[in-house]
Design an enzyme around this catalytic site. Structure first.
Site, mmCIF file in Angstrom:
data_model
loop_
_atom_site.group_PDB
_atom_site.id
_atom_site.type_symbol
_atom_site.label_atom_id
_atom_site.label_comp_id
_atom_site.label_asym_id
_atom_site.label_seq_id
_atom_site.Cartn_x
_atom_site.Cartn_y
_atom_site.Cartn_z
ATOM 1 N N VAL A 180 72.606 60.200 26.906
ATOM 2 C CA VAL A 180 72.002 58.949 26.462
ATOM 3 C C VAL A 180 71.324 59.212 25.124
ATOM 4 C CG1 VAL A 180 70.357 57.116 26.987
ATOM 5 C CG2 VAL A 180 71.610 58.237 28.848
ATOM 6 N N CYS A 181 71.790 58.553 24.076
ATOM 7 C CA CYS A 181 71.217 58.739 22.740
ATOM 8 C C CYS A 181 70.080 57.744 22.549
ATOM 9 C CB CYS A 181 72.292 58.533 21.655
ATOM 10 S SG CYS A 181 73.292 59.987 21.375
ATOM 11 N N LEU A 182 68.861 58.261 22.542
ATOM 12 C CA LEU A 182 67.679 57.408 22.399
ATOM 13 C C LEU A 182 66.591 58.258 21.769
ATOM 14 C CD1 LEU A 182 67.297 54.424 23.288
ATOM 15 C CD2 LEU A 182 66.047 55.284 25.268
#
Length: 996
Positions: free
Chosen positions: A803-805
């Site tokens: 998850v890119c955050l």
């Protein structure tokens, strides 16, 4: 000349409208999606009238303002200017074989460059003619204003025979030049002495002075000094240069002697390459009888260069065809203005001249000098003259094969590069795999291997409808491995026999893997020996991919033969040395074992007339010391006819049974759009209270690879977790459910229902958030469960669970406020970010750097394509969640989707919308108006910015609908039976009451 547009790209050649003599190459554009922020250098110039707020914005963010580009002026390699696109005129664009392009960036269809041509305007510096003595050449400087116009680019080649990035062949190895060492011979302006400077870096060209009325100043507002300066760059004959005095003192003086007081300004006579630093990539295959076990030295010195054993691979060489027959794959070296070229001469003398050590004898009082060739070299008196010249302007033509398989010649200036290539795009001739029959296996030697037996060749593509026409192999059995399956490692893989059957398939149900994909322009090693041709000599084990044939074969040009020739071969019989897509390929692996015979000399469908094909001998494949490959003899082999995707026997475009719980996708907050359709209203029967938003469950938590493992924790950790629970218990947004377990409070399982107004509406997205032992000092970890094997449903959500955050530390935020702050940031913020920043109405712009494209005309079609893909993939999430409800969320899934659970009955809504989409696609003309109205209604719900869904998406939708329909019919039957029981019970009670 054409007006500049939003299709401007890096590498394009423009001039300023205010002064056409000032031209340059575009270095950066405001919508660049690949490079990082532009670094403002000391020589960066802006227009003197640039508004102050724009100047301050550039200083603060280092991001280019919208509609601005950085132009590198050609008269000075150290001057970059910031220019508004309205101040530019487009002169030319430059493409190479294998580049993917479009006519307009907003077009759906793209194409592949298969050849280039063009003309150049030149400013000659030096003309060279043979003298009466066979070993003496006469070189003469030409007048400054001399121009030669409309020279065919195929007659020219770069002045420097060896340049960084060239591909070289030596001692059975292929390598890439990383550095070139040169000597420079100069003639001093003061007294005419000639000296050889051993280090070309000590010779700097004198940059012309900036025009007095130049409108560009330093970013700080200070004017740039007008006087000319020097710039370190490779020089060419005729250029004025400044030489370091220490280098003059150490130089080899061919005439005159060193004087400490001499002026160090000079004119360049010649530049000779005397050393190459090479990164060796791949040896000649041992099938050929040469092991290539010992790499050549990284440094190739002058003595070795002079032997002629080191070969520079000729990418621009064409076939020698019959008179009047044009080589369809002819491609010229891109000649960019300010570069120096030499008129092409195929004699060995021309090549040796670049390494000459002979003496230089200037003629007194003239603008000419003599070149003495090395011993053993000579020129015939009748050899033609040639010259060294600077390119001043270019006009390029590109030959393009489009996705619909048509081929056209287009002016390069009217074409734009297709940089944001969609993951699902394919082109004619590519070998693809049908995703349904694929299986992933594991091996002791390789972590993951993908095996497929449904393999075909793309014949053409309808880019608008997202459909490919595919011709299938019969008996294919391919196993590939490596990161993203980019290396073909199993020698017993085979393609089988190509069939004549052609089917239409959605682009979303086929995959194009790097291991099975070769691009035009790829340099490949041939694993089988070509049949010898009388009178031919040279290197025959390496060539360039010229064409992808419709029968699955490659057309490879052997450019290192003395006369280039083309051969046809299987994709399994070549190994990529240098990829046209990625010139950083560093594969040292050997090629796979040959699996088929080379094609014979016959002309095939799709073959260009006039091509010369070499037949290959059937040499025995090499023996590889590998363990036996375990096969499943009982597994289904998908033939061309079996892969026809018949409605009744279609393969699922989802993972095989029992989907991996480690793969899923995420969603966002519901919006106020219930008025769109009456079916959005909740049932009016029993209560809709439903499951609680937050709950701590008993029993064991699900075992996931994403968990760090439970154990003893500090009091600080327990307090932090208790704080998070308290916040989540009272503050979760609507449509978000969180579950944790008494036995393992590290795990927070988050179920998000896709918000209305996005392509993810009504779809379930599952995340596991782990509060590890370093929490809350460090951000928790998050794992996304992806229920699809046909690609990412969102740029921020990967199929491997990433998850890119910025809050999670897996993505660089724009400012510190977006990063995790101990004691301040919360899990609720992560959830809200997933809703507001990830599961959005236009997810295409979530891709790194793509935010700069938002609102631009060229990005809208691509965004629409991404949204419809996200829509159909997230419909599949519903089917998967109902088939295998995630642990801890079973009651939530049932209550949300199933009519029998007295909840929102989202399955009814989803099925109604899907059926309407499919009905609209087949509606009659008289129903077009009503169908369009229904379409608009549903597209609003899912925010699909398109006139209609493409046929490629509808194909997938038709395959998903039957399972959902079956489940809905079953649920409706349960509801009907339940109502019947209640009615019967009520009637019975009333009858008893009347009897009493």
């Amino acid at each position: 000349m054409a007006q500049v547009s939003d299709q401007i790209g890096v590498g394009d050649f423009y001039t300023l409208k205010s002064d056409s003599s000032l031209g340059g190459i575009v270095e950066r554009v405001w919508h660049d999606t690949e490079a990082g922020p532009y670094t403002v250098n000391p020589h960066f110039l802006v227009h003197k009238d640039l508004p102050d707020h724009v100047r301050q914005q550039l200083k603060r963010t280092k991001l280019l303002p919208e509609n601005f580009v950085v132009l590198r002026l050609l008269w000075s390699p150290r001057v970059d200017i910031l220019v508004h696109t309205s101040d530019l005129l487009l002169i030319d664009k430059y493409f190479s074989r294998g580049d993917v392009v479009k006519r307009k960036s907003s077009d759906a269809q793209s194409g592949t460059v298969i050849g280039t041509s063009g003309t150049c305007d030149l400013r000659p510096h030096v003309s060279i003619t043979p003298g009466q003595n066979e070993r003496i050449l006469r070189a003469e400087f030409t007048p400054k204003n001399t121009q030669v116009r409309d020279v065919n680019s195929c007659e020219l080649e770069p002045y420097q025979y060896w340049t960084v990035g060239d591909t070289v062949i030596f001692d059975g190895w292929v390598g890439i030049i990383k550095d070139v060492g040169c000597t420079t011979t100069v003639q001093l302006e003061e007294n005419g002495s000639v000296v050889v400077v051993d280090d070309a870096q000590d010779v700097r060209r004198i940059v012309p002075a900036i025009p007095r009325d130049f409108a560009y100043v330093r970013l700080s507002g200070k004017p740039r000094k007008r006087e000319g300066s020097s710039a370190a760059t490779l020089c060419y004959p005729g250029q004025r240069v400044r030489v370091k005095r220490s280098s003059l003192a150490k130089g080899r003086w061919l005439s005159g002697t060193f004087n400490a007081g001499i002026r160090p300004t000079a004119v360049v006579l010649n530049v000779c390459s005397v050393m190459l630093q090479v990164h060796w990539r791949l040896p000649r295959s041992n099938v050929q009888g040469t092991t290539g076990a010992t790499k050549p030295p990284d440094l190739i010195l002058e003595d070795q260069l002079e032997t002629g054993d080191v070969k520079n691979y000729g990418f621009s060489r064409s076939l020698e065809l019959a008179h009047g027959v044009v080589d369809p794959f002819a491609s010229v070296t891109n000649m960019v203005p300010s570069e120096h070229v030499i008129r092409r001469d195929n004699s060995v003398t021309r090549m040796k001249l670049m390494c000459v050590k002979g003496g230089w004898q200037p003629e007194a009082g003239s603008r000419s000098f003599q070149i003495e060739l090395q011993s053993g070299l000579s020129l015939k008196p009748d050899d033609s003259a040639w010259f060294v010249a600077e390119v001043t302007s270019t006009t390029s033509i590109v030959k393009i094969q489009w996705q619909d398989s048509s081929i056209t010649d287009e002016p390069s200036a009217g074409i734009c590069p297709y940089n944001e290539v969609d993951d699902h795009d394919v082109w004619p001739g590519e070998i693809v795999s049908l995703k349904g029959p694929e299986t992933v296996q594991h091996d002791l030697e390789f972590e993951r291997m993908l095996r497929t037996r449904a393999v075909g060749v793309v014949q053409s593509v309808n880019a608008v409808e997202r459909i490919a026409r595919i011709r299938w192999f019969k008996g294919a059995d391919i196993t590939i491995t490596g990161e993203d399956y980019n290396v073909l490692v199993r020698p017993h893989s085979k393609l089988g026999k190509i069939t004549e059957e052609i089917t239409e398939n959605s682009l979303y149900e086929i995959a194009s893997y790097q291991a099975l994909t070769k691009r035009r322009g790829d340099l490949v090693r041939l694993e089988r020996r070509p049949k010898e041709v009388p009178g031919q000599s040279g290197i025959s084990w390496i060539g360039e991919v010229m064409d992808l044939l419709p029968n699955g074969l490659l057309l490879v040009r052997l450019g290192s033969l003395d006369k280039p020739r083309d051969v046809k071969c299987s994709i399994l019989d070549v190994t990529t040395v240098l990829s046209a897509d990625d010139d950083t390929t560093d594969s040292d692996s050997s090629g796979s074992e040959s699996s088929g015979e080379w094609e014979d000399d016959t002309i095939m469908a799709g073959q260009w007339p006039g091509s010369t094909i070499i037949e290959y001998e059937g040499s025995a494949p090499s023996d590889h010391d590998e363990q036996e490959w375990e096969t499943d003899s009982d597994s289904h082999v998908a033939t061309g006819s079996e892969a026809s995707m018949d409605q009744d026997e279609a393969e699922e475009i989802v993972p095989p049974a029992e989907p991996n719980p480690m793969d899923l996708d995420s969603s966002n907050e519901p919006t106020e759009m219930e008025e769109i359709d009456s079916q959005e209203e909740p049932p009016t029967n029993e209560s809709r209270s439903g499951p609680s938003a937050f709950e701590v469950l008993e029993g064991s938590a699900p075992k996931q690879a994403s968990l760090a493992g439970s154990g003893s924790h500090t009091k600080e950790w327990l307090r932090a977790v208790s704080r998070e629970h308290k916040i989540l218990r009272t503050s979760l947004p609507e449509g978000v459910y969180v579950r944790t377990w008494e036995s393992d409070m590290e795990l927070l399982r988050v179920l998000i229902i896709g918000p209305l107004g996005t392509p993810y509406a009504h779809a379930p997205f599952l995340f596991d958030i782990t509060l590890h032992s370093r929490f809350p000092t460090e951000a928790p970890t998050a794992f996304f469960h992806s229920w699809t094997n046909v690609g990412r449903v969102n740029p921020n959500l990967y199929e491997n669970g990433k998850v890119c955050l910025s809050l999670l530390g897996t993505w660089d935020g724009d400012d510190d406020e977006e990063e995790w702050v101990a004691g301040k940031s919360t899990v609720l913020q992560i959830i809200v970010s997933l809703l507001g920043l990830v599961l959005v109405k236009e997810p295409f712009y979530n891709e790194a750097g793509f935010e700069a494209l938002q609102g631009t005309a060229q990005s809208k079609p691509t965004s629409a394509i991404y949204s419809e893909k996200a829509f159909v993939l997230s419909r599949n999430f519903v089917a998967k969640a109902l088939q295998n409800p995630p642990t801890g969320c079973e009651d939530i899934i049932e209550w949300l989707y199933l009519p029998s659970r007295n909840g929102p009955s989202l399955l009814r809504t989803i099925m109604s919308d899907c059926q309407r989409f499919l009905q609209d696609a087949t509606s009659e003309e008289e129903e077009a108006s009503a169908a369009a109205a229904r379409q608009r209604l549903n597209f609003e719900r899912y925010h699909i910015d398109s006139a209609k869904l493409s046929q490629g998406v509808l194909i997938l939708l038709r395959k998903m609908v039957p399972d959902l329909e079956d489940r809905l019919r079953y649920e409706e039957r349960l509801v009907a039976e339940s109502q019947q029981v209640r009615t019967s019970g009520t009637d019975g009670a009333m009858e008893v009451e009347r009897s009493a």
